[in-house]
Design a protein around this motif. Structure first.
Motif, PDB file in Angstrom:
ATOM      1  N   ASP A  24      89.596  18.861  17.362  1.00 20.55           N
ATOM      2  CA  ASP A  24      89.280  18.209  15.951  1.00 20.55           C
ATOM      3  C   ASP A  24      87.635  18.790  15.800  1.00 20.55           C
ATOM      4  O   ASP A  24      87.102  19.239  14.676  1.00 20.55           O
ATOM      5  CB  ASP A  24      89.297  16.872  15.970  1.00 20.55           C
ATOM      6  N   CYS A  25      86.992  18.951  16.847  1.00 19.12           N
ATOM      7  CA  CYS A  25      85.617  19.645  16.972  1.00 19.12           C
ATOM      8  C   CYS A  25      85.623  20.982  16.456  1.00 19.12           C
ATOM      9  O   CYS A  25      84.812  21.513  15.508  1.00 19.12           O
ATOM     10  CB  CYS A  25      85.149  19.705  18.207  1.00 19.12           C
ATOM     11  N   ILE A  26      86.583  21.840  16.866  1.00 22.25           N
ATOM     12  CA  ILE A  26      86.674  23.279  16.300  1.00 22.25           C
ATOM     13  C   ILE A  26      86.986  23.260  14.844  1.00 22.25           C
ATOM     14  O   ILE A  26      86.599  23.995  14.104  1.00 22.25           O
ATOM     15  CB  ILE A  26      87.709  24.199  17.006  1.00 22.25           C
ATOM     16  N   ALA A  27      88.236  22.447  14.324  1.00 26.35           N
ATOM     17  CA  ALA A  27      88.509  22.342  13.036  1.00 26.35           C
ATOM     18  C   ALA A  27      87.182  22.031  11.990  1.00 26.35           C
ATOM     19  O   ALA A  27      87.485  22.307  10.881  1.00 26.35           O
ATOM     20  CB  ALA A  27      89.860  21.615  13.024  1.00 26.35           C
ATOM     21  N   ALA A  28      86.464  21.293  12.570  1.00 24.68           N
ATOM     22  CA  ALA A  28      85.296  20.551  11.806  1.00 24.68           C
ATOM     23  C   ALA A  28      84.376  21.665  11.319  1.00 24.68           C
ATOM     24  O   ALA A  28      83.659  21.372  10.327  1.00 24.68           O
ATOM     25  CB  ALA A  28      84.551  19.619  12.646  1.00 24.68           C
ATOM     26  N   TYR A  29      84.421  22.879  12.127  1.00 21.07           N
ATOM     27  CA  TYR A  29      83.707  23.993  11.510  1.00 21.07           C
ATOM     28  C   TYR A  29      84.023  24.742  10.353  1.00 21.07           C
ATOM     29  O   TYR A  29      83.637  25.884   9.941  1.00 21.07           O
ATOM     30  CB  TYR A  29      83.324  24.960  12.838  1.00 21.07           C
ATOM     31  N   PHE A  30      85.716  24.603   9.977  1.00 28.06           N
ATOM     32  CA  PHE A  30      86.240  25.169   9.010  1.00 28.06           C
ATOM     33  C   PHE A  30      86.202  24.512   7.620  1.00 28.06           C
ATOM     34  O   PHE A  30      86.401  23.035   7.715  1.00 28.06           O
ATOM     35  CB  PHE A  30      87.533  25.574   9.484  1.00 28.06           C
ATOM     36  N   ASP A  31      86.356  24.871   6.459  1.00 32.64           N
ATOM     37  CA  ASP A  31      86.372  24.280   5.388  1.00 32.64           C
ATOM     38  C   ASP A  31      87.506  25.112   4.610  1.00 32.64           C
ATOM     39  O   ASP A  31      87.575  26.179   4.769  1.00 32.64           O
ATOM     40  CB  ASP A  31      85.003  23.866   4.392  1.00 32.64           C
ATOM     41  N   VAL A  32      88.248  24.433   3.525  1.00 34.39           N
ATOM     42  CA  VAL A  32      88.963  25.038   2.626  1.00 34.39           C
ATOM     43  C   VAL A  32      88.444  25.682   1.391  1.00 34.39           C
ATOM     44  O   VAL A  32      87.714  25.138   0.794  1.00 34.39           O
ATOM     45  CB  VAL A  32      90.231  24.143   2.183  1.00 34.39           C
ATOM     46  N   ARG A  33      88.759  27.014   1.226  1.00 30.99           N
ATOM     47  CA  ARG A  33      87.989  27.766   0.223  1.00 30.99           C
ATOM     48  C   ARG A  33      89.508  28.720  -0.407  1.00 30.99           C
ATOM     49  O   ARG A  33      90.078  29.233   0.338  1.00 30.99           O
ATOM     50  CB  ARG A  33      86.903  28.793   0.618  1.00 30.99           C
ATOM     51  N   CYS A  34      89.482  28.483  -1.701  1.00 26.54           N
ATOM     52  CA  CYS A  34      90.392  29.136  -2.472  1.00 26.54           C
ATOM     53  C   CYS A  34      89.879  30.755  -3.252  1.00 26.54           C
ATOM     54  O   CYS A  34      88.908  30.377  -3.820  1.00 26.54           O
ATOM     55  CB  CYS A  34      91.276  28.450  -3.272  1.00 26.54           C
TER      56      CYS A  34
END
Length: 102
Positions: A24-34
């Protein structure tokens, strides 16, 4: 967009063993971009400030030679990660372009 994060989490788990809280900590550094076809994620001469994961589509990295010809460096497909390592790590300027093929 939960599907994108689920795919990211599954990819990370396929590479390294991590605890759920770490994941969860790792995934928090990503955001969705299209990005649309032909749209640039990165341009030469700009710093690469991201480490991305391709949920869907194809990304092409390329350089342009002195004659103006484009030379493909790599193509990243779904399930792959993308960054310009030297620029990202050193916060320097990118030497490549990257754009969406689809």
């Amino acid at each position: 967009m939960n599907e994108a994060f689920d795919t990211l989490r599954a990819k990370i788990l396929s590479l390294v063993p991590v605890l759920p809280a770490e994941l969860d900590c790792i995934a928090a550094y990503f955001d969705v971009r299209c990005y649309g076809k032909g749209e640039f994620l990165l341009r030469k001469g700009h710093p690469c400030l991201f480490w991305g994961f391709i949920h869907s589509g194809l990304i092409r990295s390329f350089t342009v030679d002195r004659d103006g010809l484009e030379n493909t460096n790599w193509i990243i497909r779904e399930g792959g990660f993308i960054t310009e390592y030297v620029s990202f790590l050193q916060r320097g300027l990118s030497q490549v372009n990257a754009h969406a093929l689809e």
